[in-house]
Design a protein around this motif. Structure first.
Motif, mmCIF file in Angstrom:
data_model
loop_
_atom_site.group_PDB
_atom_site.id
_atom_site.type_symbol
_atom_site.label_atom_id
_atom_site.label_comp_id
_atom_site.label_asym_id
_atom_site.label_seq_id
_atom_site.Cartn_x
_atom_site.Cartn_y
_atom_site.Cartn_z
ATOM 1 N N GLU A 1 8.784 77.287 53.675
ATOM 2 C CA GLU A 1 7.628 76.276 53.848
ATOM 3 C C GLU A 1 7.068 76.041 52.610
ATOM 4 O O GLU A 1 6.612 74.751 52.423
ATOM 5 C CB GLU A 1 6.619 76.977 54.800
ATOM 6 C CG GLU A 1 5.326 76.314 55.093
ATOM 7 C CD GLU A 1 5.716 74.745 55.598
ATOM 8 O OE1 GLU A 1 5.044 73.762 55.493
ATOM 9 O OE2 GLU A 1 6.821 74.605 56.573
ATOM 10 N N ARG A 2 7.002 77.062 51.820
ATOM 11 C CA ARG A 2 6.179 76.565 50.261
ATOM 12 C C ARG A 2 7.199 75.745 49.570
ATOM 13 O O ARG A 2 6.699 74.615 48.829
ATOM 14 C CB ARG A 2 6.288 77.956 49.465
ATOM 15 C CG ARG A 2 5.722 78.113 48.245
ATOM 16 C CD ARG A 2 5.273 79.208 47.727
ATOM 17 N NE ARG A 2 5.149 79.254 46.299
ATOM 18 C CZ ARG A 2 4.222 79.606 45.732
ATOM 19 N NH1 ARG A 2 2.861 79.198 46.251
ATOM 20 N NH2 ARG A 2 3.852 79.486 44.357
ATOM 21 N N CYS A 3 8.616 75.878 49.857
ATOM 22 C CA CYS A 3 9.645 74.736 49.022
ATOM 23 C C CYS A 3 9.405 73.458 49.608
ATOM 24 O O CYS A 3 9.329 72.638 48.898
ATOM 25 C CB CYS A 3 10.858 75.432 49.255
ATOM 26 S SG CYS A 3 11.412 76.636 48.262
ATOM 27 N N ARG A 4 9.232 73.275 50.946
ATOM 28 C CA ARG A 4 8.920 72.022 51.577
ATOM 29 C C ARG A 4 7.677 71.493 51.031
ATOM 30 O O ARG A 4 7.683 70.095 50.718
ATOM 31 C CB ARG A 4 9.035 71.962 52.988
ATOM 32 C CG ARG A 4 10.242 72.252 53.634
ATOM 33 C CD ARG A 4 10.193 72.274 55.314
ATOM 34 N NE ARG A 4 9.592 73.297 55.963
ATOM 35 C CZ ARG A 4 10.260 74.399 56.113
ATOM 36 N NH1 ARG A 4 11.336 74.511 55.841
ATOM 37 N NH2 ARG A 4 9.508 75.444 56.769
ATOM 38 N N THR A 5 6.584 72.187 50.892
ATOM 39 C CA THR A 5 5.343 71.744 50.534
ATOM 40 C C THR A 5 5.471 71.472 49.033
ATOM 41 O O THR A 5 4.967 70.216 48.533
ATOM 42 C CB THR A 5 4.239 72.929 50.504
ATOM 43 O OG1 THR A 5 4.237 73.150 51.965
ATOM 44 C CG2 THR A 5 3.097 72.380 50.038
ATOM 45 N N PHE A 6 6.061 72.254 48.122
ATOM 46 C CA PHE A 6 6.436 71.686 46.836
ATOM 47 C C PHE A 6 7.061 70.270 46.742
ATOM 48 O O PHE A 6 6.738 69.429 45.777
ATOM 49 C CB PHE A 6 7.107 72.775 46.134
ATOM 50 C CG PHE A 6 6.377 73.953 45.510
ATOM 51 C CD1 PHE A 6 5.092 73.748 44.899
ATOM 52 C CD2 PHE A 6 6.845 75.101 45.555
ATOM 53 C CE1 PHE A 6 4.451 74.877 44.329
ATOM 54 C CE2 PHE A 6 5.886 76.322 44.874
ATOM 55 C CZ PHE A 6 4.882 76.232 44.412
ATOM 56 N N TYR A 7 8.127 70.271 47.569
ATOM 57 C CA TYR A 7 8.855 69.017 47.540
ATOM 58 C C TYR A 7 8.269 67.706 47.775
ATOM 59 O O TYR A 7 8.477 66.759 47.152
ATOM 60 C CB TYR A 7 9.938 69.194 48.346
ATOM 61 C CG TYR A 7 11.006 68.062 48.447
ATOM 62 C CD1 TYR A 7 11.837 67.825 47.404
ATOM 63 C CD2 TYR A 7 10.718 66.958 49.190
ATOM 64 C CE1 TYR A 7 12.852 66.914 47.492
ATOM 65 C CE2 TYR A 7 11.583 65.624 49.293
ATOM 66 C CZ TYR A 7 12.450 65.731 48.290
ATOM 67 O OH TYR A 7 13.333 64.627 48.098
ATOM 68 N N ALA B 1 8.261 75.682 41.681
ATOM 69 C CA ALA B 1 6.947 76.364 41.302
ATOM 70 C C ALA B 1 6.993 75.843 39.526
ATOM 71 O O ALA B 1 5.721 75.693 38.977
ATOM 72 C CB ALA B 1 7.011 77.802 41.333
ATOM 73 N N ALA B 2 8.047 76.089 39.033
ATOM 74 C CA ALA B 2 8.203 75.703 37.476
ATOM 75 C C ALA B 2 7.568 74.348 37.349
ATOM 76 O O ALA B 2 6.818 73.877 36.332
ATOM 77 C CB ALA B 2 9.427 76.150 37.089
ATOM 78 N N ILE B 3 8.228 73.344 38.047
ATOM 79 C CA ILE B 3 7.989 71.920 38.199
ATOM 80 C C ILE B 3 6.221 71.842 38.368
ATOM 81 O O ILE B 3 5.674 71.020 37.489
ATOM 82 C CB ILE B 3 8.871 71.228 38.894
ATOM 83 C CG1 ILE B 3 10.136 71.252 38.383
ATOM 84 C CG2 ILE B 3 8.254 69.555 38.944
ATOM 85 C CD1 ILE B 3 11.118 70.608 39.589
ATOM 86 N N SER B 4 5.898 72.460 39.354
ATOM 87 C CA SER B 4 4.602 72.246 39.794
ATOM 88 C C SER B 4 3.380 73.085 38.947
ATOM 89 O O SER B 4 2.149 72.988 38.974
ATOM 90 C CB SER B 4 4.201 72.834 41.252
ATOM 91 O OG SER B 4 5.063 72.121 41.905
ATOM 92 N N ALA C 1 5.118 67.387 47.115
ATOM 93 C CA ALA C 1 3.867 67.432 46.088
ATOM 94 C C ALA C 1 4.161 66.255 44.755
ATOM 95 O O ALA C 1 5.521 66.286 44.635
ATOM 96 C CB ALA C 1 3.585 68.654 45.495
ATOM 97 N N PRO C 2 3.348 65.808 44.337
ATOM 98 C CA PRO C 2 3.631 64.717 43.190
ATOM 99 C C PRO C 2 4.456 65.242 42.136
ATOM 100 O O PRO C 2 5.200 64.467 41.793
ATOM 101 C CB PRO C 2 2.162 64.217 42.930
ATOM 102 C CG PRO C 2 1.233 64.561 43.808
ATOM 103 C CD PRO C 2 1.869 65.674 44.607
ATOM 104 N N ALA C 3 4.203 66.249 41.694
ATOM 105 C CA ALA C 3 5.102 66.792 40.542
ATOM 106 C C ALA C 3 6.522 66.947 40.671
ATOM 107 O O ALA C 3 7.271 66.394 39.909
ATOM 108 C CB ALA C 3 4.450 67.892 40.126
ATOM 109 N N VAL C 4 6.857 67.259 42.020
ATOM 110 C CA VAL C 4 8.227 67.477 42.271
ATOM 111 C C VAL C 4 8.739 66.068 42.968
ATOM 112 O O VAL C 4 9.871 65.406 42.517
ATOM 113 C CB VAL C 4 8.592 68.544 43.360
ATOM 114 C CG1 VAL C 4 10.018 68.538 43.740
ATOM 115 C CG2 VAL C 4 8.340 69.754 42.820
#
Length: 108
Positions: free
Chosen positions: A17-23, A63-66, A25-28
């Motif tokens: 779920e965290r990966c989907r949320t990161f994906y 996470a690194a991108i964000s 997000a604007p940074a990713v």
């Protein structure tokens, strides 16, 4: 007595779920990567089906991108020493590292 040196390995569903949320997000999202680079579509309208790549590596990457701490970093480092650092350095240099296929992840 609690062992303070043990790092909790997050549940796979929590990391997914965290990966989907990161994906999303604007940074990713600004990277322009299509979801099928990381996931096989569940349906025509849902691109987040089954993962193509290692979940822990993907979470470390996003996470690194964000600029966020990766919850699975310690677990990935325990399984493959140096791998999380490699992914983080690749992102810092503007590169997309080759991620491990999910089918190639060793079962613990």
């Amino acid at each position: 007595m609690e062992n303070l040196n043990v790092t909790r390995i997050p549940a796979l569903a929590e990391i997914a779920e965290r990966c989907r949320t990161f994906y999303l997000a604007p940074a990713v999202c600004s990277k322009g990567w299509l979801p099928n680079l990381f996931w096989r579509p569940a349906t025509r309208d849902n691109p987040f089906g089954t993962l193509r790549v290692d979940l822990w590596e993907l979470e470390v990457l996003f996470a690194a991108i964000s600029g966020e701490p990766a919850l699975s970093r310690a677990a990935l480092e325990a399984r493959a020493p140096g791998r999380a650092g490699f992914i983080e350095r690749s992102i810092a240099h503007g590169e997309l590292p080759l991620l491990t296929f999910r089918e190639d992840v060793p079962i613990a």
